[in-house]
Design a protein around this motif. Structure first.
Motif, PDB file in Angstrom:
ATOM      1  N   GLU A  25      46.471 114.631  -6.532  1.00 51.76           N
ATOM      2  CA  GLU A  25      47.708 114.434  -7.280  1.00 51.76           C
ATOM      3  C   GLU A  25      48.912 114.650  -6.365  1.00 51.76           C
ATOM      4  OE1 GLU A  25      49.798 115.749 -11.511  1.00 51.76           O
ATOM      5  OE2 GLU A  25      48.235 117.017 -10.646  1.00 51.76           O
ATOM      6  N   PHE A  26      49.919 113.839  -6.553  1.00 56.40           N
ATOM      7  CA  PHE A  26      51.189 113.877  -5.799  1.00 56.40           C
ATOM      8  C   PHE A  26      51.086 113.232  -4.410  1.00 56.40           C
ATOM      9  CE2 PHE A  26      51.104 118.098  -8.132  1.00 56.40           C
ATOM     10  CZ  PHE A  26      51.764 117.633  -9.245  1.00 56.40           C
ATOM     11  N   THR A  27      49.905 112.811  -3.988  1.00 57.77           N
ATOM     12  CA  THR A  27      49.826 112.148  -2.683  1.00 57.77           C
ATOM     13  C   THR A  27      50.353 110.725  -2.805  1.00 57.77           C
ATOM     14  OG1 THR A  27      47.537 111.425  -3.071  1.00 57.77           O
ATOM     15  CG2 THR A  27      47.850 113.535  -1.935  1.00 57.77           C
ATOM     16  N   SER A  28      50.782 110.179  -1.686  1.00 58.41           N
ATOM     17  CA  SER A  28      51.397 108.848  -1.710  1.00 58.41           C
ATOM     18  C   SER A  28      50.347 107.745  -1.683  1.00 58.41           C
ATOM     19  CB  SER A  28      52.310 108.689  -0.494  1.00 58.41           C
ATOM     20  OG  SER A  28      51.534 108.629   0.693  1.00 58.41           O
ATOM     21  N   ARG A  29      50.769 106.555  -2.044  1.00 54.00           N
ATOM     22  CA  ARG A  29      49.866 105.406  -1.976  1.00 54.00           C
ATOM     23  C   ARG A  29      49.460 105.135  -0.540  1.00 54.00           C
ATOM     24  NH1 ARG A  29      51.292 100.305  -5.635  1.00 54.00           N
ATOM     25  NH2 ARG A  29      51.334 102.077  -7.086  1.00 54.00           N
ATOM     26  N   ALA A  30      50.376 105.335   0.374  1.00 52.61           N
ATOM     27  CA  ALA A  30      50.059 105.130   1.791  1.00 52.61           C
ATOM     28  C   ALA A  30      48.953 106.072   2.244  1.00 52.61           C
ATOM     29  CB  ALA A  30      51.310 105.339   2.645  1.00 52.61           C
ATOM     30  N   GLU A  31      49.007 107.319   1.775  1.00 51.41           N
ATOM     31  CA  GLU A  31      47.944 108.275   2.107  1.00 51.41           C
ATOM     32  C   GLU A  31      46.604 107.842   1.534  1.00 51.41           C
ATOM     33  OE1 GLU A  31      49.298 112.717   2.060  1.00 51.41           O
ATOM     34  OE2 GLU A  31      50.608 111.644   0.673  1.00 51.41           O
ATOM     35  N   ARG A  32      46.632 107.301   0.316  1.00 45.25           N
ATOM     36  CA  ARG A  32      45.382 106.874  -0.321  1.00 45.25           C
ATOM     37  C   ARG A  32      44.828 105.605   0.340  1.00 45.25           C
ATOM     38  NH1 ARG A  32      45.505 110.939  -1.177  1.00 45.25           N
ATOM     39  NH2 ARG A  32      43.603 110.624   0.038  1.00 45.25           N
ATOM     40  N   ILE A  33      45.688 104.743   0.823  1.00 44.28           N
ATOM     41  CA  ILE A  33      45.220 103.565   1.547  1.00 44.28           C
ATOM     42  C   ILE A  33      44.547 103.989   2.846  1.00 44.28           C
ATOM     43  CG2 ILE A  33      45.995 101.515   2.814  1.00 44.28           C
ATOM     44  CD1 ILE A  33      48.148 101.180   0.617  1.00 44.28           C
ATOM     45  N   GLU A  34      45.146 104.984   3.507  1.00 46.72           N
ATOM     46  CA  GLU A  34      44.599 105.472   4.775  1.00 46.72           C
ATOM     47  C   GLU A  34      43.299 106.248   4.562  1.00 46.72           C
ATOM     48  OE1 GLU A  34      45.878 108.492   8.412  1.00 46.72           O
ATOM     49  OE2 GLU A  34      47.424 107.606   7.144  1.00 46.72           O
ATOM     50  N   SER A  35      43.230 106.984   3.441  1.00 49.52           N
ATOM     51  CA  SER A  35      42.049 107.805   3.159  1.00 49.52           C
ATOM     52  C   SER A  35      41.702 107.696   1.675  1.00 49.52           C
ATOM     53  CB  SER A  35      42.326 109.266   3.527  1.00 49.52           C
ATOM     54  OG  SER A  35      41.206 110.087   3.257  1.00 49.52           O
ATOM     55  N   PRO A  36      41.095 106.586   1.275  1.00 47.94           N
ATOM     56  CA  PRO A  36      40.830 106.369  -0.154  1.00 47.94           C
ATOM     57  C   PRO A  36      39.785 107.333  -0.715  1.00 47.94           C
ATOM     58  CG  PRO A  36      39.795 104.645   1.172  1.00 47.94           C
ATOM     59  CD  PRO A  36      40.662 105.443   2.105  1.00 47.94           C
ATOM     60  N   VAL A  37      39.988 107.710  -1.973  1.00 44.44           N
ATOM     61  CA  VAL A  37      39.006 108.529  -2.677  1.00 44.44           C
ATOM     62  C   VAL A  37      37.832 107.638  -3.081  1.00 44.44           C
ATOM     63  CG1 VAL A  37      38.568 109.892  -4.764  1.00 44.44           C
ATOM     64  CG2 VAL A  37      40.742 110.145  -3.526  1.00 44.44           C
ATOM     65  N   THR A  38      36.630 108.080  -2.780  1.00 40.97           N
ATOM     66  CA  THR A  38      35.426 107.320  -3.136  1.00 40.97           C
ATOM     67  C   THR A  38      34.409 108.173  -3.892  1.00 40.97           C
ATOM     68  OG1 THR A  38      34.392 107.832  -1.003  1.00 40.97           O
ATOM     69  CG2 THR A  38      35.667 105.787  -1.137  1.00 40.97           C
ATOM     70  N   SER A  39      34.673 109.475  -4.011  1.00 44.33           N
ATOM     71  CA  SER A  39      33.719 110.374  -4.662  1.00 44.33           C
ATOM     72  C   SER A  39      34.472 111.546  -5.285  1.00 44.33           C
ATOM     73  CB  SER A  39      32.695 110.886  -3.649  1.00 44.33           C
ATOM     74  OG  SER A  39      33.350 111.632  -2.623  1.00 44.33           O
ATOM     75  N   MET A  40      33.757 112.401  -5.982  1.00 38.18           N
ATOM     76  CA  MET A  40      34.353 113.570  -6.620  1.00 38.18           C
ATOM     77  C   MET A  40      34.654 114.632  -5.559  1.00 38.18           C
ATOM     78  SD  MET A  40      35.232 114.656  -9.706  1.00 38.18           S
ATOM     79  CE  MET A  40      34.222 113.741 -10.887  1.00 38.18           C
ATOM     80  N   LEU A  41      35.936 114.864  -5.341  1.00 38.72           N
ATOM     81  CA  LEU A  41      36.371 115.828  -4.338  1.00 38.72           C
ATOM     82  C   LEU A  41      36.772 117.139  -5.015  1.00 38.72           C
ATOM     83  CD1 LEU A  41      38.647 113.422  -2.248  1.00 38.72           C
ATOM     84  CD2 LEU A  41      36.233 113.980  -1.844  1.00 38.72           C
ATOM     85  N   GLY A  42      37.128 118.116  -4.216  1.00 41.30           N
ATOM     86  CA  GLY A  42      37.607 119.381  -4.753  1.00 41.30           C
ATOM     87  C   GLY A  42      38.783 119.912  -3.955  1.00 41.30           C
ATOM     88  N   TYR A  43      39.346 121.010  -4.443  1.00 34.95           N
ATOM     89  CA  TYR A  43      40.422 121.742  -3.771  1.00 34.95           C
ATOM     90  C   TYR A  43      41.645 120.846  -3.624  1.00 34.95           C
ATOM     91  CZ  TYR A  43      36.416 124.625  -3.737  1.00 34.95           C
ATOM     92  OH  TYR A  43      35.320 125.328  -4.183  1.00 34.95           O
ATOM     93  N   GLY A  44      42.159 120.567  -2.478  1.00 37.38           N
ATOM     94  CA  GLY A  44      43.299 119.668  -2.385  1.00 37.38           C
ATOM     95  C   GLY A  44      44.526 120.201  -3.099  1.00 37.38           C
ATOM     96  N   ALA A  45      45.161 119.337  -3.913  1.00 37.88           N
ATOM     97  CA  ALA A  45      46.472 119.624  -4.505  1.00 37.88           C
ATOM     98  C   ALA A  45      46.509 120.932  -5.294  1.00 37.88           C
ATOM     99  CB  ALA A  45      46.904 118.459  -5.403  1.00 37.88           C
ATOM    100  N   TRP A  46      45.446 121.257  -6.023  1.00 36.56           N
ATOM    101  CA  TRP A  46      45.456 122.430  -6.898  1.00 36.56           C
ATOM    102  C   TRP A  46      44.465 123.505  -6.464  1.00 36.56           C
ATOM    103  CZ3 TRP A  46      49.409 122.897 -10.036  1.00 36.56           C
ATOM    104  CH2 TRP A  46      50.079 121.751 -10.464  1.00 36.56           C
ATOM    105  N   ASN A  47      43.742 123.281  -5.370  1.00 35.00           N
ATOM    106  CA  ASN A  47      42.779 124.255  -4.849  1.00 35.00           C
ATOM    107  C   ASN A  47      41.759 124.667  -5.912  1.00 35.00           C
ATOM    108  OD1 ASN A  47      41.718 125.817  -2.732  1.00 35.00           O
ATOM    109  ND2 ASN A  47      42.791 127.643  -3.427  1.00 35.00           N
ATOM    110  N   VAL A  48      41.189 123.662  -6.561  1.00 40.41           N
ATOM    111  CA  VAL A  48      40.169 123.893  -7.596  1.00 40.41           C
ATOM    112  C   VAL A  48      38.889 123.164  -7.198  1.00 40.41           C
ATOM    113  CG1 VAL A  48      41.759 124.331  -9.501  1.00 40.41           C
ATOM    114  CG2 VAL A  48      41.138 121.966  -8.928  1.00 40.41           C
ATOM    115  N   PRO A  49      37.723 123.642  -7.654  1.00 39.80           N
ATOM    116  CA  PRO A  49      36.450 123.036  -7.236  1.00 39.80           C
ATOM    117  C   PRO A  49      36.257 121.628  -7.782  1.00 39.80           C
ATOM    118  CG  PRO A  49      36.085 124.837  -8.791  1.00 39.80           C
ATOM    119  CD  PRO A  49      37.533 124.849  -8.469  1.00 39.80           C
TER     120      PRO A  49
END
Length: 314
Positions: A25-49
């Motif tokens: 959440e809050f990341t830019s479209r450019a960031e997602r183009i460079e590193s697209p989400v393809t699976s269930m991730l954790g932590y990141g924006a809210w530091n949650v599993p």
């Protein structure tokens, strides 16, 4: 026939989309183009599993739980207060995300404001906070006539988001969801949903808001380029983006990943997309490895079963 599986398809579809979007959440479209989400991730924006869902799913489950006992605005409003105060229907017992308009509305409720008077009515109160949680209303579509369903949908929006624009966005979404639930494929459901709801909004106090929905009512939202799709927290942006993702995908996973990788308000765009995609593709076509990681998975399954039982008592 409305089955537990059909209810679970929408609830789990929304929740999985939400959880996919939470870490970015809050990341830019450019960031997602460079590193697209393809699976269930954790932590990141809210530091949650991985598998942690946000307020989008929490408030959706609050609404669904209340509807198991019939339609009561007071009960729905109280469940929202319990979520905020007690961590009710949160994935891990605490609230880590809340929109400003929802926060103000809950403060109003705490002070005794009636549910229909608690939500924001200003132009700036048109975030996506009621659209993100409105999906359970679709499962009342056999218990009410269409105009009653939309009226109750508007009322549920008003608890936090009372501006006509937010109400209309929720109404359009539920109208399209009804068509999906009745078995229409996405493009047909989109056009049919628009036709059904247009009858209400073209002859009501809502007509002044119609220019804001020009792109949606064009029937051609799918033809817009990705550059023309915005993924902010504004309710119109979220409605347009979710329809665009659904209509330009051929599977549940493609739709929700497309939504997440737009960047911006990733959890809500994917939740709103995921609710529709879940209904259409079915829970059996949501990747099992994603479902397995979802917090409180069994509680969500049990909620769907209770909801199905309740609907048949109406």
């Amino acid at each position: 026939m409305l089955t537990t599986a059909k209810i679970l398809s929408g609830l789990m579809g929304l929740c999985v989309g939400d959880a996919l979007g939470v870490p970015v959440e809050f990341t830019s479209r450019a960031e997602r183009i460079e590193s697209p989400v393809t699976s269930m991730l954790g932590y990141g924006a809210w530091n949650v599993p991985p598998g942690t869902w946000s307020d989008d799913s929490s408030l959706t489950f609050c609404l669904a739980e209340c509807l198991c006992s019939g339609f009561s605005l007071d009960a729905i409003a109280n469940s929202f207060r319990r979520w905020y105060n007690e961590g009710y229907w949160t994935p891990h017992g605490d609230v880590f995300d809340i929109g400003n308009t929802t926060l103000v509305a809950i403060a109003n409720l705490q002070q005794g404001t009636p549910p229909l008077k608690a939500g924001g009515t200003s132009e700036m109160s048109n975030g996506n906070g009621s659209l993100m949680r409105i999906l359970p209303m679709v499962y009342y579509h056999k218990s009410l006539n269409f105009s009653e369903l939309i009226e109750q949908t508007h009322q549920v929006s008003c608890i936090t988001h009372a501006h006509a624009r937010s109400q209309i966005a929720c109404g359009i979404y539920i109208s399209i969801a009804v068509s999906l639930l009745e078995g229409a494929e996405p493009q047909t459901a989109y056009i049919k949903g628009l036709a059904n709801i247009h009858k209400i909004y073209s002859a009501s106090d809502y007509t002044s808001q119609m220019p804001h929905f020009t792109r949606v009512f064009s029937g051609e939202i799918a033809k817009l380029t990705v550059e023309e799709i915005r993924s902010s927290g504004y309710v119109i942006d979220t409605l347009e983006a979710s329809l665009w993702c659904l209509l330009n995908s051929s599977s549940y996973s493609e739709a929700v990943l497309k939504a997440v990788n737009l960047g911006g308000d990733t959890d809500t765009t994917a939740a709103v997309t995921g609710g529709l995609a879940g209904i259409y593709y079915g829970v059996e076509n949501i990747p099992q490895e994603w479902i397995e990681q979802i917090a409180r998975k069994q509680d969500i399954i049990d909620l769907a079963a209770r909801f199905e039982a309740a609907v048949y008592k109406l």
